[in-house]
Structures are given as structure tokens and as C-alpha cells.
Design a protein around this motif. Structure first.
Motif, mmCIF file in Angstrom:
data_model
loop_
_atom_site.group_PDB
_atom_site.id
_atom_site.type_symbol
_atom_site.label_atom_id
_atom_site.label_comp_id
_atom_site.label_asym_id
_atom_site.label_seq_id
_atom_site.Cartn_x
_atom_site.Cartn_y
_atom_site.Cartn_z
ATOM 1 N N SER A 181 0.834 -1.204 0.000
ATOM 2 C CA SER A 181 0.000 0.000 0.000
ATOM 3 C C SER A 181 0.863 1.246 0.000
ATOM 4 O O SER A 181 1.965 1.263 0.566
ATOM 5 C CB SER A 181 -0.908 0.023 1.237
ATOM 6 N N ALA A 182 0.339 2.292 -0.628
ATOM 7 C CA ALA A 182 0.989 3.604 -0.650
ATOM 8 C C ALA A 182 0.178 4.585 0.183
ATOM 9 O O ALA A 182 -1.057 4.556 0.168
ATOM 10 C CB ALA A 182 1.121 4.115 -2.076
ATOM 11 N N SER A 183 0.875 5.465 0.914
ATOM 12 C CA SER A 183 0.222 6.436 1.792
ATOM 13 C C SER A 183 0.838 7.816 1.566
ATOM 14 O O SER A 183 1.931 8.097 2.060
ATOM 15 C CB SER A 183 0.380 6.024 3.267
ATOM 16 N N PRO A 184 0.172 8.684 0.826
ATOM 17 C CA PRO A 184 0.711 10.025 0.580
ATOM 18 C C PRO A 184 0.312 11.018 1.660
ATOM 19 O O PRO A 184 -0.647 10.794 2.407
ATOM 20 C CB PRO A 184 0.070 10.396 -0.751
ATOM 21 N N TRP A 185 1.042 12.130 1.771
ATOM 22 C CA TRP A 185 0.677 13.216 2.668
ATOM 23 C C TRP A 185 1.233 14.527 2.139
ATOM 24 O O TRP A 185 2.128 14.552 1.286
ATOM 25 C CB TRP A 185 1.174 12.955 4.093
ATOM 26 N N ILE A 186 0.713 15.617 2.671
ATOM 27 C CA ILE A 186 1.240 16.948 2.371
ATOM 28 C C ILE A 186 0.990 17.856 3.570
ATOM 29 O O ILE A 186 -0.089 17.820 4.175
ATOM 30 C CB ILE A 186 0.612 17.544 1.091
ATOM 31 N N ASN A 187 2.000 18.627 3.950
ATOM 32 C CA ASN A 187 1.904 19.587 5.044
ATOM 33 C C ASN A 187 2.397 20.951 4.558
ATOM 34 O O ASN A 187 3.223 21.030 3.640
ATOM 35 C CB ASN A 187 2.749 19.130 6.241
ATOM 36 N N ALA A 188 1.908 21.993 5.201
ATOM 37 C CA ALA A 188 2.310 23.349 4.821
ATOM 38 C C ALA A 188 2.341 24.237 6.055
ATOM 39 O O ALA A 188 1.588 24.016 7.015
ATOM 40 C CB ALA A 188 1.360 23.925 3.780
#
Length: 454
Positions: free
Chosen positions: A167-174
Motif C-alpha cells: 500500500s501507498a500512503s501520501p501526505w502533504i503539510n504546509a
């Protein structure tokens, strides 16, 4: 130095002995628990722009529970051996790349034995001896867009042969700097929890067709720096959970026609639930090296699950609406300090299909006003444990000589000796009365000791 090597080892051993001689054949008389964690770490820094840390580790747990005759009730051996690497590369003045991965071998052996009646022979309820492996890799890049905005996209790939899943688990923070003293943060990501050996092969093992639990999490926060080394943090979040593990017929309950539906002790885990969580958190914090430091935090949260196949809805076992945490440390001198910590929680549901006893069952109250027994109900997690409240205090005194340091401390946990309760396994009679639903947590515990640093 370019090379740094460290070794860390923790060993633990705990023994339980039941003093009551009149316990049953399936109750624990003696319990022995041993745990360990060992890590060998090597950090390599060839220059100012790149660093990598590699770790070899081993961790595990062994426990044995015996009954009044010295026969085994529960025995387990669980261990992990693995390698992990974490690296950081400053690609440019405004971009930092972080990446790494790990490989782990899992080993588990468990045996559960019970005696079904006083005249029967012991019966092995569940036994397995299995092993598996796991691997993962991650990467993210922190990019500065101008002087105020930083964005960090990333992702993780997990390979879990135990359930034949990748499984792949993406994220993004700013993060946005609104001014010299104010920062706005936000992020979103997908996070996964994989079944372990016991979830697959244990008494309630669901087999290798289980899927990982997943959650889509979104949060946003504001941080404001105030005078006197004080900060205020405000955060809101929302989370959607799916494929959450549950045992649908494990707990006894009242059927729609009022009859008692007994629980099935070996009900297997299935991916049966979806959940929605919402919450807000506020923290005021002062980090100072002189006089008073500490924090005050408050959180409000809600977590409710829905069984996807039936539409049944209930509050989660870990649903707690209000949480308050206070901590303060006062330095009387450069060698003496005193601190206190207070925790309050509105508390969790009484887990199961429990309700106030009906008039048919009767109602007998304890001295504290709580029922002597409850009744089975059609809806789950409708009752709540009494509010949790605990105050701890501590005092430290340091003595320095040469390059050594001795710290003496006195600590009193739950100094008000408040009785706090938690859920425990309960019994149900043929009429539907539910007994012994809770047990008390730690009473007042004074302690003292010392730490030597050299």
C-alpha cells in the motif's frame, strides 16, 4: 564527528502474584512478564548537507500466566528483529529531502489453555507459532516557497506479506508565517495500520484476507508567540477511518425481540467499521529555564463508528469528549525544583451492550450510588465510566561534584487517592444481569529514588 555509534538496551521484568487462595481454575495465580529493547545505531555525517542514521534493533515480549495449580493459562513469545535507515539531504538553500526505510522480521508464538469445568481436562483454546516479515520506504521534500511559505509533500510504501498487501500512503503539510509571532499550519494524509500476527492467527484471528485499517486525516492549526516565553497553539482536525477491525458477535447483547444473544468468544476479526472523528485542541505553553514553566491543554473530540454491513452506529471505545491536562514546574534554585501534573477526562464508554438495569431485573445501589449490576441492552456503548481525575506531585534535588551529578527525587502519584475506574471483562447471568463491569486503577503511590549521571 563524522561517525557516531551508540548502543541502547532496556530490560524489564514484572511479577504478579494473587494472594486470594479461593480463585478459580481459570484465574491467574502467578504471572511473569519479561520485555526487552536493544538498538545499535550508527550516524554518518560526511558533510554539512547530508546525514544518514542506520539502526539494528531487536525488541520483544515474553509472558507466562499460571493458575492455582501451576498449570499454564497463557504463554506468549513475541519478537521483532529489524534494520532501519533515515537520511537527510540539503539539496539547496530552500529544499531539504528526507528519506529512509526499514525491514523487519516478526516472530510470534502463543498458547491459551482453559478448563471448561472442574472435572474436565485442560483444553487448548488457541495455539500458533508463526513468523512473517515487513518492509517500508518513505520520502518527503521540504520546499520553501518565498520567505513565508513552506510546503512538504511526501509518501510511504508498505509491503506486508502477512496479508499479501502493498500500500501507498501520501501526505502533504504546509506552514505559513503570517508575521514574526504567528504561524499557520495545515496538512492532510493517508495513514494505515496493518494487522499483526495475533490478529491473523490468534484466538480471534481473521486470516490472511484481512485488509489494513486506513484513515484520511486533515488538520489545521495556529501558533502564536506571546511575551514571557509563552506560546498558544490552536488546532482542529477531522478524520475518516475505514476498514477498521471489529468482532461483530463477540459481546453478549439483547436481541430486537428482547431475548439474550450470547457472545461468541472466538469471533474472528473482520474489516467491519467506518468511523468519523472531529476535534479541537488548545495548548498554552511556557518553556523557560528559570522559575515557572509548564503547559495547560484542553481537547474536545468525538469518534463514532458505523458497521458497514448492518448500519449499526455507536460511539468508539476510545471516544472521550473532554480532556484537560495541566503541568507546572517551579525551580526553587538551580538545583531544586518542584512540579505537579493534573489530568482530567470525561472518560470513555463502558464497552459493550450495557444499560441501566430494567425494573424486571431489580435495582440495587452501591454505597457510591452506582448500580450493583447493569443489564444487557440493544445499543452499544451508551453508558460512560465516571470522570477520570488524578494529581501527581514531585520534588527533585541535584548534587554536583567533579563531572558527576546525583539527583534525588520524591514522587507521589494520585496524591488525592481518587478512585478511577476502567473497563474490565464482565459476567452475565441467565436473566441478563451484568456484573463486575469495571475495576479500579492505581491508588495513591508514593515513591523515591535517585539518578546518577556521569
Amino acid at each position: 564527528p563524522r561517525h557516531q555509534v551508540s548502543i541502547t538496551t532496556f530490560l524489564g521484568r514484572a511479577v504478579f502474584e494473587e494472594g486470594d487462595p479461593d480463585i478459580g481454575e481459570n484465574e491467574i495465580r502467578t504471572g511473569l512478564n519479561r520485555a526487552w529493547l536493544t538498538s545499535l545505531s550508527w550516524r554518518y555525517t560526511p558533510g554539512s548537507r547530508f546525514a544518514v542514521t542506520q539502526r539494528l534493533f531487536s525488541t520483544g515480549l515474553r509472558f507466562d500466566n499460571d493458575n492455582r495449580d501451576g498449570a499454564t493459562l497463557d504463554a506468549a513469545r513475541v519478537s521483532e528483529i529489524g534494520w532501519r535507515a533515515d537520511a537527510s539531504l540539503s539539496a539547496s538553500a530552500r529544499a531539504v529531502v528526507e528519506f529512509g526505510g526499514d525491514v523487519v522480521r516478526l516472530q510470534g508464538r502463543t498458547r491459551i489453555v482453559r478448563q471448561l469445568s472442574p472435572v474436565s481436562s485442560p483444553f487448548t483454546v488457541n495455539e500458533y507459532d508463526q513468523h512473517s516479515s515487513a518492509a517500508s520506504a518513505y520520502g518527503q521534500i521540504r520546499v520553501g516557497l518565498g520567505s513565508r511559505l513552506t510546503v512538504t509533500p511526501g509518501g510511504r510504501v508498505d509491503h506486508w506479506p502477512l496479508i499479501r498487501e502493498t500500500s501507498a500512503s501520501p501526505w502533504i503539510n504546509a506552514e505559513l508565517r503570517i508575521g514574526d509571532n504567528t504561524r499557520l499550519r495545515g496538512g492532510s494524509g493517508v495513514y494505515r495500520q496493518f494487522p499483526d500476527l495475533d490478529d491473523v492467527y490468534g484466538l480471534n484471528g481473521g486470516g490472511r484476507d484481512l485488509r489494513p485499517e486506513s484513515a484520511l486525516h486533515i488538520d489545521a492549526g495556529l501558533e502564536r508567540t506571546l511575551p514571557h516565553q509563552t506560546r498558544v497553539l490552536f488546532n482542529v482536525y477531522a478524520r475518516h477511518e475505514s476498514d477498521v477491525l471489529w468482532r461483530p458477535r463477540f459481546e453478549p447483547r439483547l436481541d430486537s425481540n428482547g431475548s439474550i444473544q450470547s457472545g461468541v468468544i472466538n469471533t474472528p476479526w473482520v474489516n467491519a467499521l467506518e468511523g468519523k472523528a472531529r476535534g479541537v485542541e488548545v495548548v498554552v505553553r511556557r518553556d523557560a529555564t528559570d522559575r515557572l514553566s509548564g503547559w495547560a491543554g484542553y481537547a474536545y473530540g468525538r469518534l463514532r463508528y458505523t458497521q458497514t454491513s448492518t448500519g449499526e452506529r455507536f460511539w468508539a471505545d476510545a471516544d472521550q469528549r473532554h480532556t484537560l491536562s495541566l503541568y507546572g514546574n517551579y525551580r526553587l534554585s538551580n538545583r531544586t525544583s518542584a512540579s505537579a501534573r493534573y489530568r482530567y477526562g470525561s472518560n470513555y464508554p463502558m464497552v459493550g451492550y450495557l444499560g441501566e438495569p430494567s425494573t424486571r431485573l431489580g435495582s440495587v445501589r452501591r454505597g457510591d450510588g452506582r448500580p450493583l449490576f447493569y443489564g444487557l441492552a440493544r445499543e452499544r456503548n451508551t453508558l460512560r465510566l465516571p470522570a477520570y481525575s488524578r494529581l501527581d506531585v514531585r520534588a527533585d534535588r541535584a548534587f554536583n561534584w567533579s563531572r558527576r551529578r546525583l539527583v534525588l527525587f520524591v514522587d507521589v502519584a494520585n496524591i488525592l487517592n481518587r478512585t478511577n475506574l476502567r473497563n474490565t471483562h464482565y459476567g452475565v447471568d441467565s436473566a441478563g444481569r451484568v456484573f463486575e463491569t469495571t475495576e479500579s486503577l492505581m491508588p495513591i503511590v508514593p515513591s523515591g529514588g535517585f539518578v546518577i549521571e556521569f
